[in-house]
Each structure stands twice: as C-alpha cells, then as structure tokens.
Design a protein around this motif. Structure first.
Motif, PDB file in Angstrom:
ATOM      1  N   ILE A 171      61.645  -6.131 113.975  1.00 16.33           N
ATOM      2  CA  ILE A 171      62.522  -6.761 113.114  1.00 16.33           C
ATOM      3  C   ILE A 171      63.341  -5.823 112.485  1.00 16.33           C
ATOM      4  CG2 ILE A 171      62.730  -8.551 111.430  1.00 16.33           C
ATOM      5  CD1 ILE A 171      59.718  -9.259 112.107  1.00 16.33           C
ATOM      6  N   THR A 172      64.705  -5.935 112.562  1.00 14.14           N
ATOM      7  CA  THR A 172      65.489  -5.187 111.862  1.00 14.14           C
ATOM      8  C   THR A 172      66.584  -6.381 110.984  1.00 14.14           C
ATOM      9  OG1 THR A 172      67.332  -5.481 113.801  1.00 14.14           O
ATOM     10  CG2 THR A 172      65.628  -3.870 113.756  1.00 14.14           C
ATOM     11  N   PRO A 173      67.504  -5.635 110.071  1.00 10.48           N
ATOM     12  CA  PRO A 173      68.223  -6.721 109.529  1.00 10.48           C
ATOM     13  C   PRO A 173      69.217  -7.239 110.364  1.00 10.48           C
ATOM     14  CG  PRO A 173      68.049  -4.615 108.329  1.00 10.48           C
ATOM     15  CD  PRO A 173      67.308  -4.291 109.543  1.00 10.48           C
ATOM     16  N   GLU A 174      69.655  -6.631 111.611  1.00  8.56           N
ATOM     17  CA  GLU A 174      70.521  -7.290 112.457  1.00  8.56           C
ATOM     18  C   GLU A 174      69.809  -8.153 113.427  1.00  8.56           C
ATOM     19  OE1 GLU A 174      71.837  -4.014 110.400  1.00  8.56           O
ATOM     20  OE2 GLU A 174      70.161  -3.896 112.115  1.00  8.56           O
ATOM     21  N   ASP A 175      68.763  -8.032 113.559  1.00  2.00           N
ATOM     22  CA  ASP A 175      67.917  -8.694 114.809  1.00  2.00           C
ATOM     23  C   ASP A 175      66.854  -9.370 114.106  1.00  2.00           C
ATOM     24  OD1 ASP A 175      66.929  -9.801 116.778  1.00  2.00           O
ATOM     25  OD2 ASP A 175      66.995  -8.167 118.143  1.00  2.00           O
ATOM     26  N   ARG A 176      66.490 -10.454 113.842  1.00  3.38           N
ATOM     27  CA  ARG A 176      65.364 -11.099 113.230  1.00  3.38           C
ATOM     28  C   ARG A 176      64.503 -11.582 114.351  1.00  3.38           C
ATOM     29  NH1 ARG A 176      66.615 -11.579 107.762  1.00  3.38           N
ATOM     30  NH2 ARG A 176      68.306 -10.205 107.367  1.00  3.38           N
ATOM     31  N   VAL A 177      64.764 -11.443 115.419  1.00  3.29           N
ATOM     32  CA  VAL A 177      63.555 -12.109 116.404  1.00  3.29           C
ATOM     33  C   VAL A 177      62.555 -11.291 116.308  1.00  3.29           C
ATOM     34  CG1 VAL A 177      63.232 -12.717 119.006  1.00  3.29           C
ATOM     35  CG2 VAL A 177      65.471 -13.139 117.704  1.00  3.29           C
ATOM     36  N   PRO A 178      61.365 -11.779 116.200  1.00  8.35           N
ATOM     37  CA  PRO A 178      60.049 -10.652 116.038  1.00  8.35           C
ATOM     38  C   PRO A 178      59.521 -10.059 117.140  1.00  8.35           C
ATOM     39  CG  PRO A 178      59.513 -13.136 115.548  1.00  8.35           C
ATOM     40  CD  PRO A 178      60.872 -12.919 115.699  1.00  8.35           C
ATOM     41  N   TRP A 179      59.767 -10.878 118.278  1.00 11.16           N
ATOM     42  CA  TRP A 179      59.571 -10.382 119.764  1.00 11.16           C
ATOM     43  C   TRP A 179      59.901 -11.308 120.875  1.00 11.16           C
ATOM     44  CZ3 TRP A 179      55.844 -13.088 116.707  1.00 11.16           C
ATOM     45  CH2 TRP A 179      55.248 -14.193 117.145  1.00 11.16           C
ATOM     46  N   LYS A 180      60.268 -10.569 121.765  1.00 13.00           N
ATOM     47  CA  LYS A 180      60.931 -11.293 122.839  1.00 13.00           C
ATOM     48  C   LYS A 180      60.418 -11.288 124.360  1.00 13.00           C
ATOM     49  CE  LYS A 180      65.437  -9.702 120.536  1.00 13.00           C
ATOM     50  NZ  LYS A 180      66.822  -9.254 120.616  1.00 13.00           N
ATOM     51  N   GLN A 181      59.138 -11.127 124.349  1.00 12.90           N
ATOM     52  CA  GLN A 181      58.414 -11.059 125.503  1.00 12.90           C
ATOM     53  C   GLN A 181      57.133 -11.832 125.654  1.00 12.90           C
ATOM     54  OE1 GLN A 181      57.739  -8.175 123.537  1.00 12.90           O
ATOM     55  NE2 GLN A 181      59.914  -7.401 123.793  1.00 12.90           N
TER      56      GLN A 181
END
Length: 395
Positions: free
Chosen positions: A361-371
C-alpha cells in the motif's frame, strides 16, 4: 536536573491525536449486528476478541486498544449516524474496518473532510480506492472489480466459449462485481455474457432467478453476492433441478461451513472461486503453523464464534493489520501518522495469506493486494488449479 530534562524530552516526543492517552487508543467502527446481513458481523466480534488478547499481553506500546463497534444494520443512513457519534461524541482516533461498500461510501466524504483516518475498511468498491479525492481512506480488500476480473481472465483462458449468466445482488457490491466481469471480458462480453439477473437482499429466495438463467441457455453462472444465504440457495437450487453449469463463486461464498454445507457439498463439486486466504475448513491447511495459531486464538479468545467461517478469518486479519499499523506509529499516535503508516506498507506477507500474495500500500496506490489463485471445490476442499493470477486495476 539532568533526569528531569530527559524525562521532559521523552514526554515531549509523544504526539497524541483524539482518543489517545498514555494508556488507551480509542478506535471506532460500525458493523451489521442486526438486519439481513448480520452474519457479516462475525468479523467485528473477532476483531474485538483479538484486541482483548493484545490488551491482555500489554497492549500496543503499553496502550490498550478500546474498540467501539456500533450496529448499523448495513444501512448507509445508520452508518452515517453512528459514525458521527463515534467521531464527534467519542472522539475516536480513527474509523477502522467498517463493513460494506455502501456504508463506507456514505461516510467517506465526511471522514475525509474531518481528516479522520478511514482505514482497513471491509469493502470492495473501487470508489473507495481514490487517493486524490479520498486521501484519508484505505481498504483491506481487493476491489470487487479486480476480483471479478480474475474470474474473467480465468474463463477467457479455460472456457472461451462460455455462455455466462450473472446473478447479482441489487446493491453497490453486486453491481460492481457485474461491472468488473464485463471489464475483464472486454470485447468478448457482448457474446459471452448472455443474461444478467438481479435480486434484493430482502427477497425470500432466488429460485425464480435461477430458473430464468437456465432457460436463457446459460452454461456458466456467476453468483455475485456477498450473502452466504443466497449463495447457498443458488447452489442448492441448481442441484435440485439437475442443472450442471460451471458455477463461479465470489470469494465471500467459498466458505464450506456457511455456504457449501447448507447448499449440499455434492451440489458445489466443480465450483470455482478465487483464493487469497487460507481457509480454516480446508484440510490442506490442517498442519499449517499459521492455521494452528489461528485455531488456538479462536478457542481461547472467541470460543463462541465460528472458526471455520471466512468472516472470522477476515476479522482476525483485519485486527492483525491494525495492530501492525499502530505498532509502527510508535509514540506518534496522531491521525496524520496513522494514515502515513497505513499507506506505507511494502511486501507484507500475513501468515494466513496464501503464499505469494503480499500486501503493498502506497499513498498513490491503495489497493492492498492484486493477486489471487483460482481453485476448484472437490467436495471436501478447494484445490488450486493454476498459478497466482495478477490483475490490474481499471478504475
């Protein structure tokens, strides 16, 4: 004088936001403890139990977590009312783990305007993954659009000629699942998606909807509902009428205890789903150290809750994540630092996550996981049928 100066410096280093003292961290949330979706509130009770365990062990950096978990019946207006009470009346440090896409969307602008962290919320709407307009909001779930896209990717590879029927609940979650499936199918959606049928959570059954999908010539049915009751009804009805479509279940319907057993496990054989958690009722994890630790916790601290339910695991994981965030805050327990720590997490592998699925998780990308990994039910457990599928976010 030297000792006094040192003590003064140490005290000055402590930074507290609302709801924090030397002994307490006050956190708020709402859960559907009543109403048609009350089964989902299991996660709230497990979270409370987890924090009791942490508190009994000394708390987080010496402070006890005080979770104020209020009933909202999964009704957005009630969520707004209860959240205002928590923020303005109880002055909680943050709102954590509130259940449901609709309720969280309803309070997001309010919490962001107040600069109150709305973190690790249990919701899958991509509308909540919007760091530009909702900088104080983070979720603890793959967006439902991305989950649905994983099913589309699988079907395009394994059954490109499928005639898909979608049975979805007529609310934010169900509609997002439908949108995600269409996005994943891309230009194939026009030919592969042959019928869409909606139902309401207040409906007594979905029998007629199942029959209409069968009559439409569907050979693959996507059950897009977060309610185990309707998932079980749908699977059972499909079996009763002797229909043999490929059943695709969203992750929330993969629980053996609350969905597949009530449906009749024989009716669920061959169903597919996506898996990112180690499921307690699945024999493949019986010897797993993380699973044994989970069962030990449930037996000692939440003996009245169903250890085999996904909602219990969800609560367990959500509570672990909050403790991780609060530990990282150290003595700076301000709302700003809570948000900072919640949005700076790299390659974190929680013990109850399937290997290979890590939290970023980053300030720019809040999706916690994508798998996720696709799995097929064999009558007893979910058997992996491929490698990890990585999705991309379309929102």
């Amino acid at each position: 004088m030297t000792l006094f100066a040192a003590a003064h410096t140490a005290a000055a280093e402590k930074k507290y936001g609302p709801g924090v003292s030397d002994t307490e961290i006050k956190i708020g949330q709402t859960m559907p403890y009543s109403g048609p979706a009350s089964v989902l509130s299991t996660s709230g009770r497990v979270e409370s139990a987890y924090f009791k365990m942490i508190n009994a062990r000394g708390g987080v950096n010496g402070r006890k977590i005080n979770l104020l978990s209020l009933d909202d019946a999964l009704s957005a207006p009630k969520t707004v009312e209860q959240t205002r009470k928590l923020v303005e009346g109880e002055e909680v440090l943050a709102i954590f783990g509130t259940m449901g896409s609709g309720p969280n969307i309803a309070i997001a602008k309010y919490l962001n305007s107040k600069k109150v962290p709305q973190i690790l919320v249990t919701a899958g709407s991509s509308k909540l993954v919007d760091p530009k307009n909702l900088p104080w909001t983070t979720t603890f779930y793959m967006p439902l659009t991305m989950e649905a896209k994983a099913y589309a990717i699988y079907l395009l590879r394994a059954k490109a000629g499928a005639k898909i029927g979608v049975l979805y609940q007529n609310d934010e979650s169900g509609k997002v699942y439908l949108e995600g499936l269409k996005a994943g199918l891309g230009n194939k959606a026009a030919t592969m998606l042959v019928k869409e049928v909606a139902f309401d959570l207040t409906d007594p059954t979905i029998d007629s909807e199942i029959l209409s999908l069968k009559a439409a010539g569907v050979d693959t049915i996507f059950l897009a509902t977060t309610a185990p009751k309707f998932g079980a009804q749908g699977i059972r009805r499909i079996g009763e009428i002797g229909w043999k479509p490929q059943i695709v279940l969203v992750a929330g319907l993969s629980q053996v205890e609350s969905t597949l057993k009530p449906a009749g496990v024989e009716n669920a054989v061959g169903a597919i789903t996506s898996v990112f958690l180690k499921m307690p009722a699945d024999p493949q994890w019986d010897g797993d150290a993380a699973m044994q630790e989970y069962y030990k916790f449930m037996k000692e601290w939440a003996p009245g809750e169903p250890a085999g339910e996904a909602q219990s695991v969800s609560g367990y994981l959500g509570a672990q994540m909050l403790v991780e965030v609060l530990k990282r805050c150290g003595e700076d327990l301000t709302r700003e630092n809570v948000l900072y720590q919640a949005t700076h997490i790299s390659d974190l592998q929680l013990p109850m996550f399937v290997p290979g699925i890590k939290i970023n998780i980053t300030p720019e990308d809040r999706v916690p996981w994508k798998q996720a990994r696709m799995a097929r039910f064999d009558g007893t457990s979910w058997v992996f049928i491929g490698d990890v599928i990585a999705t991309t976010d379309e929102h």
